[in-house]
Design an enzyme around this catalytic site. Structure first.
Site, short mmCIF file in Angstrom:
data_model
loop_
_atom_site.label_atom_id
_atom_site.label_comp_id
_atom_site.label_asym_id
_atom_site.label_seq_id
_atom_site.Cartn_x
_atom_site.Cartn_y
_atom_site.Cartn_z
N THR A 218 0.85 -1.16 0.00
CA THR A 218 0.00 0.00 0.00
C THR A 218 0.90 1.23 0.00
O THR A 218 2.08 1.13 0.32
CB THR A 218 -0.88 -0.01 1.26
OG1 THR A 218 -0.07 -0.36 2.38
CG2 THR A 218 -2.01 -1.01 1.11
N CYS B 42 3.98 -7.17 4.35
CA CYS B 42 5.35 -6.67 4.22
C CYS B 42 5.34 -5.45 3.31
O CYS B 42 4.74 -5.46 2.24
CB CYS B 42 6.25 -7.76 3.62
SG CYS B 42 7.95 -7.23 3.36
N TRP B 43 6.01 -4.38 3.75
CA TRP B 43 6.04 -3.12 2.99
C TRP B 43 7.30 -3.02 2.14
O TRP B 43 7.56 -1.98 1.57
CB TRP B 43 5.97 -1.94 3.97
CG TRP B 43 5.32 -0.69 3.47
CD1 TRP B 43 4.33 -0.57 2.54
CD2 TRP B 43 5.61 0.65 3.91
NE1 TRP B 43 3.97 0.76 2.38
CE2 TRP B 43 4.74 1.52 3.20
CE3 TRP B 43 6.51 1.20 4.83
CZ2 TRP B 43 4.75 2.92 3.40
CZ3 TRP B 43 6.51 2.57 5.02
CH2 TRP B 43 5.64 3.42 4.31
N GLU B 44 8.12 -4.07 2.13
CA GLU B 44 9.44 -4.02 1.50
C GLU B 44 10.22 -2.80 1.99
O GLU B 44 10.85 -2.09 1.21
CB GLU B 44 9.34 -4.02 -0.04
CG GLU B 44 8.90 -5.36 -0.61
CD GLU B 44 8.92 -5.44 -2.13
OE1 GLU B 44 9.15 -4.41 -2.79
OE2 GLU B 44 8.71 -6.55 -2.67
#
Lengths: 614, 157
Positions: A218, B42-44
């Site tokens: 996101t 997970c947002w990396e």
């Protein structure tokens, strides 16, 4: 130390409790300590403040810096910019207050070690745009966390706060908070004279464009779980502008930032036919919103609108022409650092899809909606304003105190003060911190007291999803399908689907109407009931369960506010198809809600917008 | 994945568990090494990748839009205060970048309590800590007197 509902209990006393260790919370801790030298200042964070909050990743720019010492801008100029970008509706007293203090915050950041880029000719900070400065921000959060740790009496990492506690004798006054350790399952009861909420806004209340494992990508952090609102709403605190969702035009899939590309590198966007579509669509935008279309720069939502109309017309993809501007190695480096400092996933997209930005353009897209108070949007709590600039009806107590006594906010928590970003959120934390010290000093012997029976009830409630899972899991052989419980993820996916389909998500091009919104209210009520049947298999899933509670309550506020405002104020953020135009004669106001947790009723009202800057 | 842990490099130290903002790096109970329990949250953000002393954690881009074969590797040097990136494209092209991360030594920044105690009466003034000095101007800006416009945009005409 005793036990509640089978869990160890820690009681923690604080003069000032700060919830959330992002930029708002770290600023609150810093300033509370500066003025309250002998006070016990406790910071509680569900992750680790070294890398928590929206800036965990890093940032490539500071988007709120006035330049007072070099006469670049005035705070009045910044108010005009923020109010224009939000289509007229901001708390000008709060925005002015941020603008006059924020430079001092940024100067301290530089002193602490944040590398800020300089303009070689002038020696000043290198401007990205009029309000933005460029930084080497990989370690932005660890630097700020270092200062917060040194300033706090105690920092509790990995403790998720689930509820605020109210004073036993005065139900309009805060007395503390409860939560649990995500690591050892202990229950925490914080007893505090004042509470500052610096928790995060909301990602993941709308279905994200990315699917499956990509769902984590996101634009706003997946750990921004709406606790800024989910904690406050049950207290009856007045919330404003919850309908003012934000949609971001960003690099497709990775959601890499566009600011440095547009403003510093002078990049431009076109449709697939190579046309610069914004200028071509100006007349139709003006027909929708009138003079707001003439504002410079054009408000963010209107630029989104132009892009959406192009996509609907079949003129996509929309392209950012990086290949037209990366003509030197220095510019190429700036372009890459912009992603590597703050959205590494976009660099991964370039590498994976063989996109060299020097050779070919990259696609842009509009994101799913988010709810926040710190970016180009201003959802959040109605707060008392500063003594020397707030109109009388914007002031009932201490600066940045909500309508609940002793409950302060900063960052995403506070409504009406848009365009704070990182530096402004830290600054708002500082404003709240100083006010909270004054509040605590003024309390003298009239101290709040928690209600032990309420605490016991909350302990049982907080841990119930573990029991629900343990019992229900015995009924099935294996897998995730059970008749008596749903997992936090299953609940989240239901929330995202209904918000997307009924409350203006991306699959409907952000369009909704009264009928859709009323249906959303019904479906949200059913989801609220099912939240009583969430099953959590471990403490991590228990964290997810309470994040979901905060998100669902926030989503309901968003839906109620969207229903209440009968106009389309921000085309490009969302559209009321049944009220498709901006209507200044009826709706140049803030929308406000007060939730009654006992009856479940929402009281909606309008609050006046005072323009105190010419 | 998006992050994953190399079986042969991980020694189970738990630095990634400690730092992950999303609480998704956990230690596998059988192998005593870390793994990503919830790739969809997970947002990396690479916090775990940078924190791993063994360089055992890497990212394989989100499967729904990132084709295989890429690498974005990083070394964060807190002695030299630089971050080093090496990007390998699917087609084999390599790009390398290095950026500063901090201008002062780690641990050197002062907490708010390390400054001289402010005078008690200063609490009632509108200045925040270190102001007006830290602002770089003589005094705090105050709003100019202006009759508020309520409920309509002050277009100035």
């Amino acid at each position: 130390m005793g036990r509640l509902s089978g869990h160890k209990v820690h009681y923690v006393d604080a003069d000032i409790l700060v919830i959330g260790g992002g930029f708002g919370g770290c600023g609150a801790v810093y300033e509370s300590r500066y003025w309250g030298r002998d006070m016990k200042i406790v910071l509680v964070e569900k992750a680790n403040i070294e890398r928590s909050g929206a800036v965990a990743h890093g940032l490539s720019a500071i988007n709120c810096y006035i330049g007072l010492r070099t006469n670049e801008n005035s705070p009045e100029d910044f108010v005009r910019y923020a109010r224009g970008d939000l289509m007229g509706l901001v708390r000008e007293d709060l925005v002015f207050d941020i603008a006059r203090h924020v430079d001092a915050t940024v100067h301290k950041f530089e002193e602490w070690g944040l590398p800020i880029m300089k303009d070689e000719q002038t020696g000043r900070y290198l401007r990205e745009g009029r309000w933005q400065i460029m930084i080497h921000g990989e370690s932005y959060k660890p630097i700020i966390a270092e200062v917060a740790r040194k300033s706090a009496s105690l920092v509790y990492n990995r403790v998720m706060v689930t509820h605020l506690l109210m004073d036993k004798r005065r139900p309009d006054r805060v007395a503390g908070a409860v939560g649990f350790s995500v690591r050892d399952g202990a229950f925490y009861v914080f007893r505090a004279k004042a509470v500052i909420v610096g928790a995060g806004g909301a990602s993941h209340i709308y279905r994200p464009r990315s699917a499956g494992e990509g769902m984590g990508r996101t634009w706003y952090a997946p750990w921004s779980s709406a606790s800024a609102y989910g904690l406050l709403i049950p207290t009856g605190a007045k919330m404003i502008q919850m309908e003012n969702k934000i949609v971001l035009a960003r690099f497709k899939d990775g959601y890499g930032p566009v600011g440095a590309w547009f403003l510093l590198l002078k990049c431009y966007a076109t449709n697939a036919l190579g046309e610069k579509y914004e200028a071509r669509r100006f007349a139709e935008i003006k027909a929708l919103v009138g003079r707001y279309a003439d504002l410079k720069p054009m408000p963010t939502c209107l630029r989104n609108h132009a892009m959406l109309e192009e996509m609907k017309a079949g003129h996509g993809p929309i392209y950012m022409h990086t290949e037209a501007v990366l003509d030197t190695p220095e510019k190429e480096k700036i372009g890459w650092e912009d992603f590597l400092d703050m959205t590494i996933g976009q660099a991964v997209v370039w590498a994976a899809q063989n996109i060299d930005p020097r050779e070919r353009p990259s696609e842009l897209i509009t994101s799913e909606p988010y709810v926040m108070g710190s970016h180009a949007t201003c959802s959040g709590a109605w707060a008392s304003g500063p003594e020397d600039c707030a109109p009388a009806d914007y002031r009932w107590g201490y600066n940045r105190m909500t309508t609940v006594s002793g409950l302060f906010g900063a960052g995403d928590t506070i409504g009406g003060s848009a365009h704070k970003f990182s530096s402004g959120s830290f600054t708002e934390g500082r404003l709240a911190g100083k006010s909270a010290v004054q509040y605590v000093q003024d309390l003298k012997e009239d101290l709040p007291e928690i209600d032990e029976s309420e605490v016991q009830g909350l302990a049982a409630k907080v841990f119930r999803p573990l029991d629900t899972y343990r019992v229900g899991r015995n009924e099935i052989v294996a897998g995730t399908v059970a008749p008596t419980y749903i997992s936090p993820l299953q609940g989240l996916l239901r929330l995202e689907k209904l918000m997307d389909e009924y409350v203006g998500g991306y699959t409907s091009y952000y369009v909704t109407n009264e009928h859709l919104l009323n249906r959303a209210v019904e479906l949200l009520a059913l989801l609220r009931e099912d939240l009583e049947s969430i099953g959590a298999e471990d403490l991590h899933q228990l964290q997810r369960a309470w994040e979901l509670h905060h998100r669902v309550l926030t989503a309901e506020a968003v839906t109620r506010h969207t229903l209440f405002r009968q106009e389309t104020r921000w085309p490009g953020y969302y559209y009321r198809a049944d009220h498709p135009r901006l209507n200044d004669s009826a709706w140049h106001v803030f929308t406000a809600s007060e939730y009654n947790a006992r009856t479940g009723d929402w009281h909606m009202s309008k609050l006046p917008v005072h323009h105190i800057i010419s | 994945m998006p992050t994953y842990t190399d079986m042969s490099r991980c020694d189970g130290c738990g630095e990634c568990v400690d730092i992950c903002p999303s609480d998704i790096m956990h230690i596998d109970s059988v192998y005593r090494r870390s793994y990503n329990i919830e790739p969809h949250f997970c947002w990396e953000c690479y916090s775990c990748v940078k924190a791993c002393p063994q360089h055992a954690i890497d990212v394989r881009g989100y499967a729904d839009f990132a084709p295989l074969g890429h690498k974005v590797r990083v070394v964060r040097d807190v002695e030299g205060n630089m971050v080093y990136w090496k990007i390998r494209y699917r087609d084999g092209r390599i790009k390398e970048f290095a950026f500063p991360i901090r201008t002062t030594a780690w641990g050197s920044a002062r907490g708010a309590g390390d400054y001289e105690r402010p005078a008690p009466q200063a609490l009632a003034e509108p200045f925040l800590a270190h102001e007006p000095t830290a602002l770089g101007i003589a005094d705090l800006p105050r709003p100019r007197p202006f009759t508020p416009v309520i409920g309509a945009m002050p277009w100035g005409d």
